[in-house]
Design an enzyme around this catalytic site. Sequence first.
Site: not given
Ligand code: IVH
Length: 678
Positions: A125, A127, A129, A235, A323, A417, A420, A433, A438
């Site tokens: 799934e 990750k 940010d 999640y 990553k 500028c 103008c 400017c 302008c």
């Molecule tokens: S599972 C027990 N699932 O990324 C820890 N983490 O770099 C389980 N994060 O601490 C984390 N998306 O804050 C999980 N789909 C996802 C995530 C996710 C973002 C974050 C989370 C984690 C950090 C680690």
Amino acid sequence: MADILTASDAPPESRARHRELADIIRACDKAYYIDANPLMADTDYDKLYRELADLEKAHPNLITPDSPTQRVGGAPLLGFAQVRHAIPMQSLDNTYSPEEVEGFVDRLIRSLPHVAPEALTFTVEPKIDGVAVTVRYEHGRFVLGATRGDGVTGDDITENLRTIRSLPLSLKTAVPVLEARGEVYFPSASFARLNAQRAAAGEATFANPRNAAAGSLKQLDPRLVARRPLAVVLYGAGQVEGAQIASHTDWLAYLKDQGLPTPERIWHCRDKAELLAAIAELDQVRHTFAYETDGAVIKLNDWRLRADLGSTSKAPRWAMAYKYKAEQAVTKLHSVTFQVGRTGTITPVAELTPVLLAGSTVARATLHNFEEIKRKDIRIGDAVTIAKAGEVIPAVLGVVLSERTGVETEIVPPTACPACGGAVALEGIFLRCTNPNCSAQIKRRVQHFAHRGAMDIEGMGETLAEQLVDSKLVKDIVDIYELSMEKLLTLDRMAKKSAQNILDGIEASKKRDLWRLLFGLGILHVGAGSGRALAEHFGSLDAIAAATEDDLKRINDVGDVVAASVASWFRVQENKDRIERLRAAGLQMESAGRPAAAVDGPFRDKSFVITGTLSKSRDEMADFIRGLGGKIAGSVSKKTDFLVAGDDAGSKLAKAQQLGVKIVSETELMALAGLPTV
Ligand code: IVH
């Protein structure tokens, strides 16, 4: 009899209507914020919401903690309480290499000898940010929300999380305990607008959406958080009682069924090849998500097997993060153009050979300012590396020196500028400017005045603003209100119908609330936030015009810089004339909202200066002090009540000592505020 007073003074029909309205609004929120499938038009929703709020005003004991009205944000907090997580919040092991993903699978197979390798299933799934949070529901009601903190203890941000519309305040069923973990994010689509507004108001911009989410959640005033379009995805699991869950797939389905937001895509995989394919596919589609992603999270699906594997001190053994490398592209910088902003700032823009980057084609990127160009020695004709800062705004990172041939030419700052031809002056690192008439500046001012966040004049975007200024129909924002059908029809390719729409839009804008006008006027440093604060506090434009700089400074959300800028703007005769013309045109000059009371708190009317390195950033410390009624000044004077001094305090400390201003450490400040200092 007292104990049956609950909602008793409301007639039964009001009680029933309240329940009905709350249910409809909750369903609308879910449809809009979670399912992206709105049930009704915004205006209809607003009408129902207002009816609910009015009903609660008439019968306050109808208010329940999970009423949709309880999201607007309560009074500012003094500080965040610390909460200990029922189950620690862990982190994840990271990798950038497909080989390590294979190694992870091999390790799990070895560690689970009692399970046939074919029986192991995984999920992949996004990750997300964002900022990691945990949310806790008891008997179906949202009771607590916290940040991860150090994993064991985090900040109690319940009040801030209540303002997030995609987080339901009650679940579908009254499950005894449900704690879910996830990420709060700032939607990518709204991020550019937030930064543009902040830049327009002279406020510091956020580096990326994650930074914006973190900054928002750290606000002590939930009313400010309520104005940010934050959202959440869940999640993970914390403490759960009263539900039978066997796998990650089960858990996500359960969360969804309870009305909670979950990741929009998840892949099920049986082996290494399927895992790597899923990771690659996610990389292709992740830019279409509402949030930024920086990787894929691979998880063992079966919860019982997860328990067998356990965790290291930092991360679970059953999951890992893959990553993606930050996306960059190399392209040719073929020319540089100069953009003139509404205050005259001239920004150099790199014109590039179009190149695909993170899911979209990029042909222009900001070079920020001439100082940056010099520092990076960027020249016309160079091969340059570009990246999306926080995956959103393209910027030129640097030059590929090995590709230089010697024919590249220097980027020369304009001496006049570019729009103008007027004089330019260097202010700090920015070229400006100096001609207030302008045409480029006027265009940007008209565009700013009319844009959705300000006066919201339908149909008046960049193109029309340019046409109006080029044709000299508009030489100043005020001229907008003197446009007529006759005048508009002189414009190129303007049909009667669109002209009428524009005139209707202009007419409608006359009724906009005062804060929008204040923001739209483009007073230096006045953003939507300070505009609102001014309008709410003073109630009318005349009261703001009559206020002294000190009166202005006393308002929460209005710092010294804004106060000085507002006071001086209203002193200028040209601006006074503008206001009179707008009044004559029939614009709304009073605030619809009631004047807000000044923040009352232990620091009320006290002036603070902050210096040195503290445990919080300067902005956070300033917010904290303002939340307690204090004012923040930039420099120490006899009027300063306290200097908050951190490590390495310099000249401000010396000045405070010289003037006899009281100097306090961060710990002493907490004590002054009556907060625990450990
Ligand atoms: S599972 C027990 N699932 O990324 C820890 N983490 O770099 C389980 N994060 O601490 C984390 N998306 O804050 C999980 N789909 C996802 C995530 C996710 C973002 C974050 C989370 C984690 C950090 C680690």
